[in-house]
Design a protein around this motif. Structure first.
Motif, short mmCIF file in Angstrom:
data_model
loop_
_atom_site.label_atom_id
_atom_site.label_comp_id
_atom_site.label_asym_id
_atom_site.label_seq_id
_atom_site.Cartn_x
_atom_site.Cartn_y
_atom_site.Cartn_z
N PHE A 70 0.85 -1.18 0.00
CA PHE A 70 0.00 0.00 0.00
C PHE A 70 0.88 1.23 0.00
O PHE A 70 2.11 1.15 0.21
N LEU A 71 0.29 2.40 -0.27
CA LEU A 71 1.07 3.61 -0.49
C LEU A 71 2.02 3.90 0.67
O LEU A 71 3.19 4.24 0.46
N ASN A 72 1.54 3.76 1.92
CA ASN A 72 2.39 4.08 3.06
C ASN A 72 3.69 3.28 3.03
O ASN A 72 4.76 3.81 3.29
N GLY A 73 3.56 1.99 2.73
CA GLY A 73 4.74 1.13 2.70
C GLY A 73 5.70 1.51 1.60
O GLY A 73 6.93 1.49 1.78
N LEU A 74 5.18 1.84 0.43
CA LEU A 74 6.04 2.26 -0.67
C LEU A 74 6.81 3.52 -0.30
O LEU A 74 8.00 3.65 -0.62
N LEU A 75 6.14 4.45 0.39
CA LEU A 75 6.81 5.69 0.79
C LEU A 75 7.88 5.43 1.84
O LEU A 75 8.92 6.10 1.86
N VAL A 76 7.64 4.47 2.73
CA VAL A 76 8.67 4.11 3.72
C VAL A 76 9.88 3.51 3.00
O VAL A 76 11.03 3.81 3.33
N MET A 77 9.63 2.66 2.01
CA MET A 77 10.75 2.13 1.23
C MET A 77 11.53 3.26 0.56
O MET A 77 12.76 3.25 0.52
#
Length: 281
Positions: A70-77
């Motif tokens: 999900f978007l949050n995880g992609l941004l953390v990456m």
């Protein structure tokens, strides 16, 4: 304990309990992911790279929570990429993350069998993570590349496995935030440094069991560091309310802390310190 009377061995207790209904909760963030998608070992994979001037030559494996890609995880990456690491995550939920099975921000779909869903993807991850790591190393690894890993909730056991002899170890250092599915052997078996980013209030990793985990690490003289935040709960490092400055700070500080720990144990911190020292001469 087993005995001559045929008692079965007692199942070890959870130190970080399984994911639960709480993992359906959380806030979705806004932003534009900077990475790209490809398939490695026939698994959907997200790859995000640092800018050339920040690239330290090392790789971070990312093991997602039950929300998957999900978007949050992609941004953390992307945050780890901004810190200098080529960061690569896998979708071990095969496009079927937990948020596909809810009727509202905190409400699971009627009739959804969470335990069945969980068992399916735990089995899949256990069977495929090692092969996926090998495929990443083959494609992206170079002479001198070192490897770190980070995991959130569902992803924590794969961090611990990657730091254990059973995997090689596959990684030189690892970290997790608000973990789930961990037992004593996970902490006993690691052979590489571990960073624990924790919430004071966490239904999976409560104070008493967290302290037991730390006691295991201390007794076995493992290398580790702990980051503990008051006033936040399970999921804080991925699904916090960004409109609240303190929650935003905790989320950002968690990622910064993990990345800084990687810098230390992969030699990036020492090189940067020497560079900064030379610039002051």
């Amino acid at each position: 304990m087993s005995s001559r009377y045929g008692d079965q061995p007692q199942e070890p207790e959870w130190l970080a309990k399984p994911s639960g209904a709480c993992c359906l909760k959380g806030h979705l963030h806004n932003g534009d992911p900077k990475g790209s998608f490809e398939r490695l070992a026939d698994i959907e994979t997200y790859v995000t790279k640092p800018s050339p001037e920040k690239d330290n030559g090392h790789i971070v494996f990312y093991f997602p929570d039950v929300f998957g890609f999900f978007l949050n995880g992609l941004l953390v990456m992307d945050t780890f990429a901004e810190a200098g690491y080529t960061t690569i995550g896998l979708d071990y939920f095969s496009g079927d993350p937990i948020y596909m099975h809810r009727d509202g921000p905190k409400v699971p779909q009627e009739g959804f069998d969470f335990e069945k869903w969980l068992a399916k993807y735990q089995k899949y991850a256990k069977e495929h993570v090692d092969g996926w790591i090998a495929a990443v190393k083959q494609k992206y690894g170079k002479a001198g590349t070192k490897y770190a890993c980070t995991g959130y909730c569902f992803g924590a056991p794969y961090v611990m496995h990657a730091l254990s002899k059973a995997s090689g170890p596959a990684c030189d250092v690892g970290g997790f935030a608000h973990p789930a599915f961990l037992k004593e052997h996970h902490f006993q078996n690691i052979e590489k440094p571990l960073f624990l980013s924790c919430a004071e209030t966490d239904f999976t990793f409560e104070t008493d069991t967290r302290n037991k985990a730390l006691a295991i690490l201390q007794e076995a003289k493992k290398t580790y560091s702990v980051q503990l935040f008051s006033g936040v709960e399970h999921g804080f490092a991925l699904r916090c309310d960004l409109s609240k400055p303190y929650e935003r700070w905790c989320k950002e500080e968690s990622a910064r802390g993990i990345a800084a720990y990687f810098d230390l144990h992969l030699g990036v911190y020492d090189k940067q310190s020497q560079k900064d020292g030379d610039s002051k001469l």
